[in-house]
Design an enzyme around this catalytic site. Structure first.
Site, PDB file in Angstrom:
ATOM      1  N   PRO A   1       0.491  -1.045  -0.103  1.00 47.03           N
ATOM      2  CA  PRO A   1      -0.177   0.234  -0.704  1.00 47.03           C
ATOM      3  C   PRO A   1       1.101   1.574  -0.426  1.00 47.03           C
ATOM      4  O   PRO A   1       1.927   1.189   0.887  1.00 47.03           O
ATOM      5  CB  PRO A   1      -0.939  -0.150   1.136  1.00 47.03           C
ATOM      6  CG  PRO A   1      -0.304  -1.075   1.740  1.00 47.03           C
ATOM      7  CD  PRO A   1       0.529  -1.949   1.315  1.00 47.03           C
TER       8      PRO A   1
ATOM      9  N   ASP B   1       6.192   1.888   1.501  1.00 42.42           N
ATOM     10  CA  ASP B   1       5.435   0.918   1.868  1.00 42.42           C
ATOM     11  C   ASP B   1       4.547   1.043   3.046  1.00 42.42           C
ATOM     12  O   ASP B   1       5.242   1.031   4.193  1.00 42.42           O
ATOM     13  CB  ASP B   1       6.184  -0.211   1.873  1.00 42.42           C
ATOM     14  CG  ASP B   1       5.017  -1.415   2.097  1.00 42.42           C
ATOM     15  OD1 ASP B   1       4.287  -1.843   2.616  1.00 42.42           O
ATOM     16  OD2 ASP B   1       5.975  -2.191   1.459  1.00 42.42           O
ATOM     17  N   HIS B   2       3.018   1.220   3.505  1.00 45.79           N
ATOM     18  CA  HIS B   2       2.608   1.757   4.626  1.00 45.79           C
ATOM     19  C   HIS B   2       2.020   0.334   5.149  1.00 45.79           C
ATOM     20  O   HIS B   2       2.000   0.708   6.470  1.00 45.79           O
ATOM     21  CB  HIS B   2       1.016   2.442   4.202  1.00 45.79           C
ATOM     22  CG  HIS B   2       0.575   3.397   5.499  1.00 45.79           C
ATOM     23  ND1 HIS B   2       1.612   3.525   6.773  1.00 45.79           N
ATOM     24  CD2 HIS B   2      -0.280   4.253   5.391  1.00 45.79           C
ATOM     25  CE1 HIS B   2       1.592   4.048   7.633  1.00 45.79           C
ATOM     26  NE2 HIS B   2      -0.256   4.955   6.534  1.00 45.79           N
ATOM     27  N   ARG B   3       2.822  -0.603   5.115  1.00 47.66           N
ATOM     28  CA  ARG B   3       2.536  -2.009   6.010  1.00 47.66           C
ATOM     29  C   ARG B   3       3.428  -1.781   7.445  1.00 47.66           C
ATOM     30  O   ARG B   3       3.172  -2.412   7.886  1.00 47.66           O
ATOM     31  CB  ARG B   3       3.199  -3.165   5.173  1.00 47.66           C
ATOM     32  CG  ARG B   3       1.682  -3.920   3.853  1.00 47.66           C
ATOM     33  CD  ARG B   3       2.426  -4.746   3.309  1.00 47.66           C
ATOM     34  NE  ARG B   3       3.205  -4.699   2.715  1.00 47.66           N
ATOM     35  CZ  ARG B   3       4.090  -5.298   2.080  1.00 47.66           C
ATOM     36  NH1 ARG B   3       3.317  -6.442   1.319  1.00 47.66           N
ATOM     37  NH2 ARG B   3       4.998  -4.945   0.530  1.00 47.66           N
TER      38      ARG B   3
END
Lengths: 456, 376
Positions: free
Chosen positions: A251, A427-429
């Site tokens: 994401p 990367d929003h993870r």
């Protein structure tokens, strides 16, 4: 009732001591009638492109290898029915041309906009390269050749001469050189990914893809056609798979920050005067690259990998700094190994070498893999900013916008300053907004006040 | 350019005289020094020879591509030079060929299938040189010019030169190419031949390309003028003109047989094919150049001459074509039937007389070979 007999033609050693050859183009199709010495196929050996004449007369029953295949000497390549036999029955086995094997189909990791597609082996020769293990065997003889109609003499094909001696500088097989010439590609500008730094066919096609869309005959729409269909394969297929994989698994969050880069521009000008940088290119990219390496000390997650299989985040204690480079072939991302260990002068040298190597198409596959963080300098294209896509295997990518003289508020005054926008996708993870923003403001802080680098 | 002290430099581009009796258009022209009268039968014979030799060459090239030969060296385009030189020989003359002299071999009654055996790798030359007065193909570039000169000096010592007996006086032909002209061996051969006035004709087929090196890089002067510096005459002949080549070679061979010493004949021709089947000439020469030479084809001009002068009818051409087809078919068939070499040939064929040591080695080797099983 007679059964049709068939002859298989095995790939001969068309040179002296060659062990394999590439199938360039079939000149016959299944169902064609061939006479002895009709040219049936064009092959490329390590030494030359040659036409193979048929040793048999009859109907072509099957093409056993596909164009583009690399075939070992002795492999049957075509099956030809016996001209002397009576009416051929429909062949029992389905005759299907073999689809070309596309290495790019295999799933791969790593920065997918990069072509690291290396053919498994180069074309080997036996002569002069030491003994090859072989079992002792006598040549088995084929049966007597049945009386066959005689073919007209083989005419040597007239080929185009090399119009451009510069083409010879890059290492490439004759076929690849011809392909490049046909497509109007300067071989020196193509990134070689073949063995020993040779330019492969795919490399040329990849380099040509933007050109093909505009000019190349293969893609030129015929009169009356409203659209052109191009196969999705090779580098394009890889790139698509990589981008889809990146966007669908990571994401993306994109943030941007516009910053007064005047101090960096001035610092660059001062560095240029210094003896240490004599003969080395110094640019704002150098300062930003250094800033990223330093800023990662505070936000190491930016330089990490999400390992889905292991359910772990791998934080790297080294920085392999990827720099997106615009080449005639397209965007490639070679990286500087161990950028965290380099002094500013060394980093400047590494950046220059990387850019020069990419420009002349000499980037090696090793330089294209193993990156941990990427900078893309779209500012050189005149663009202010954007939301870049993370290279698979990495967690963030920073985009440099163009540095432009713009009105800027300093104190109570509006003054012209050298302004640029930095855009970051992460990367929003595993990287939250706070971490990503911290990294972006740290980098921007160094750009606007290089002295703040002392804080890291 | 003329040096004020040393004078003018030689010039490769100076237009040298080229002996020609048949133009590329098939028009018969005349030459004051080398003119001969040819009967219709002779000209038809040249046409037949060249056509069959071309088919021999094309068929062998195809056999290499079929995987039946390891290598083939094409003579395509050089038929006139070779047939002209070969047909001018007398039976007692002796020839030292390169590996490309298929046309001369043809004239010396070597069966085309015998030419294939070396290129198939089943022997080191399929004929007895003494039987044909035609040495084995020499692969080492230029080496045969020394062999020829040595042989010619032997002919002198046998007293077979300048006796006036047309069945006894012997000439030797050393074949070589423009590339070999840069070899030291060739210069040494020139020196010895000149010093001893040996009855040797140096026949250089200048086919313009030494693999990928053009003639411009081999010589600053036309090759036939090289002999001047060694002290014997040289002449350039249109090597794509079989009548001129025959005529010049006949005169040169007579000159040698009479004991007047060596001569250099440069047959100006063109290698239409590749250097060998391993070579790809499109990598180094222009298609336009090949097309220009195609217009000077040695066989086409003889055919044009025969037709224009009414020296041959359609039946003749059909007959030769059928003969060529038959030759091609026979070569394909007999090439595959060539026997594999026997391992002990190395003992049988190297020394005329065996030593005790070699006899022992042979016995041991035979036992070794017998210990293997044939795998099919």
């Amino acid at each position: 009732m007679t059964v049709q007999t068939a002859n298989e033609f095995k790939l001969p050693d068309a040179g002296e001591g060659l062990t394999e050859a590439d199938i360039v183009a079939w000149r016959v199709a299944v169902g064609d009638a061939v006479a002895v010495n009709d040219v049936i196929v064009e092959i490329e050996t390590a030494k030359s492109i040659v036409e193979l004449p048929s040793p048999y007369a009859g109907e072509v029953l099957a093409l056993l290898v596909a164009e583009g295949d690399t075939v070992q000497v002795g492999t049957p390549i075509i099956r030809i029915g016996d001209a002397g036999a009576t009416a051929p029955a429909a062949p029992a086995a389905p005759i299907e041309p073999v689809e070309p094997v596309d290495d790019a189909d295999a799933p791969r990791t790593g920065p997918e906009i990069i072509d690291t597609n290396i053919p498994p082996t180069g074309q080997a020769t036996l002569v002069g390269y030491g003994p090859k293990q072989r079992t002792l065997r006598r040549r088995t003889r084929k049966g007597e050749v049945r009386s066959a109609p005689l073919a007209p003499p083989v005419q040597p094909a007239a080929r185009q001469p090399f119009p451009d001696p510069r083409v010879g500088r890059a290492l490439a097989k004759p076929l690849v050189r011809r392909l490049a010439r046909d497509l109007g590609i300067d071989l020196a500008s193509v990134i070689p990914t073949g063995p020993d730094g040779t330019v492969s066919r795919d490399d040329v096609l990849a380099a040509a893809s933007p050109i093909i869309e505009r000019t190349a005959p293969v893609a030129a729409p015929r009169a009356g056609e409203l659209e052109t269909r191009e196969p999705i394969r090779g580098v394009r297929k890889q790139m698509a798979a990589a981008m889809v994989a990146s966007m669908s698994t990571a994401p993306h969050v994109s943030e941007w920050l516009t910053v007064d880069a005047t101090a960096t521009v001035e610092l660059v000008a001062r560095f240029k005067e210094r003896r240490e940088f004599a003969g080395i290119k110094v640019s704002p990219l150098l300062v930003v690259a250094r800033a990223c390496v330093l800023a990662m000390r505070r936000t190491p997650l930016v330089n990490s990998t999400w390992d889905e299989a292991a359910q772990e985040v791998v934080v790297k204690h080294y920085v392999n700094l990827g720099i997106a480079a615009a080449t005639p072939r397209g965007l490639i991302v070679p990286n500087i190994k161990g950028a965290h260990d380099l002094s500013l002068v060394e980093l400047a040298q590494a950046l220059e070498t990387l850019a020069d190597t990419a420009r002349v198409g000499r980037t090696q596959p090793a330089d294209l893999s193993g990156g941990s963080f990427t900078i893309t300098n779209i500012g050189v294209l005149g663009v202010d900013g954007g939301a870049p896509i993370i290279n698979p295997g990495e967690s963030a990518i920073l985009c440099l916008g163009a540095i432009k003289s713009q009105p800027w508020v300093v104190g109570d005054q509006v003054v012209p300053r050298q302004v640029m926008t930095l855009s970051l996708s992460f990367d929003h993870r595993h990287i939250d907004g706070a971490t990503g923003s911290q990294f972006l403001t740290d980098v921007a802080g160094i750009v606007s006040d290089p002295g703040s680098a002392l804080l890291f | 350019m003329t040096d004020p002290v040393f004078g003018p430099a030689p010039d490769l581009d100076a237009d040298p005289e080229l002996v020609q009796l048949l133009t590329p258009e098939g028009e018969r022209v005349h030459h004051p020094g080398f003119d001969l009268e040819f009967s219709a039968e002779q000209v038809r014979g040249f046409y037949r020879d060249m056509t069959l030799v071309r088919r021999l060459d094309i068929e062998a090239t195809a056999l290499q591509r079929h995987g039946e030969l390891g290598l083939w060296v094409q003579s395509l385009g050089q038929e006139a030079a070779q047939i002209g030189a070969g047909r001018a020989l007398l039976p007692q003359d002796y020839v030292f060929p390169t590996y490309r002299e298929h046309g001369v071999a043809w004239c010396r009654d070597i069966d085309p299938v015998q030419l294939l055996s070396m290129y198939r790798g089943v022997d080191h030359g399929g004929w007895d040189p003494a039987e044909h007065n035609f040495n084995l193909y020499t692969v080492v570039i230029g080496a045969q010019t020394l062999h020829a000169t040595g042989y010619a000096m032997g002919v002198q010592r046998d007293g077979a030169v300048g006796t006036g007996d047309p069945t006894r006086d012997t000439a030797v032909v050393a074949h070589f190419g423009d590339g070999a002209s840069s070899q030291g061996d060739v210069s040494e051969a020139f020196v010895f031949a000149a010093s001893y006035n040996a009855p040797v004709v140096f026949f250089c087929q200048n086919n313009q390309w030494a693999i990928s090196e053009p003639i411009e890089r081999q010589s600053r002067i036309p090759l036939y003028r090289r002999s001047q510096g060694f002290g014997f005459p040289g002449v350039r002949v249109d090597g794509n003109d079989v009548l001129a080549t025959y005529s010049v070679m006949q005169a040169a061979l007579r000159h040698a047989r009479e004991g007047q010493g060596p001569i250099l004949v440069e047959a100006f021709t063109y290698r239409m094919g590749a250097h060998t089947t391993t070579d790809d000439p499109t990598r180094y020469r222009h298609a336009e150049e090949v097309e220009q030479w195609r217009l000077k084809d040695p066989i086409t001009r003889v055919e044009a001459h025969l037709r224009r002068e009414g020296l041959a009818d359609e039946a003749f051409f059909e007959e030769v074509a059928a003969e060529a087809d038959e030759l091609g078919e026979r070569m394909r068939r007999e090439c595959k039937a060539l026997p594999d070499p026997q391992p002990r040939g190395i003992f049988d064929l190297v020394h005329a007389e065996q030593t005790e040591e070699l006899v022992a080695q042979q016995a041991s080797y035979d036992a070794h070979v017998a210990s293997f099983e044939e795998v099919h």
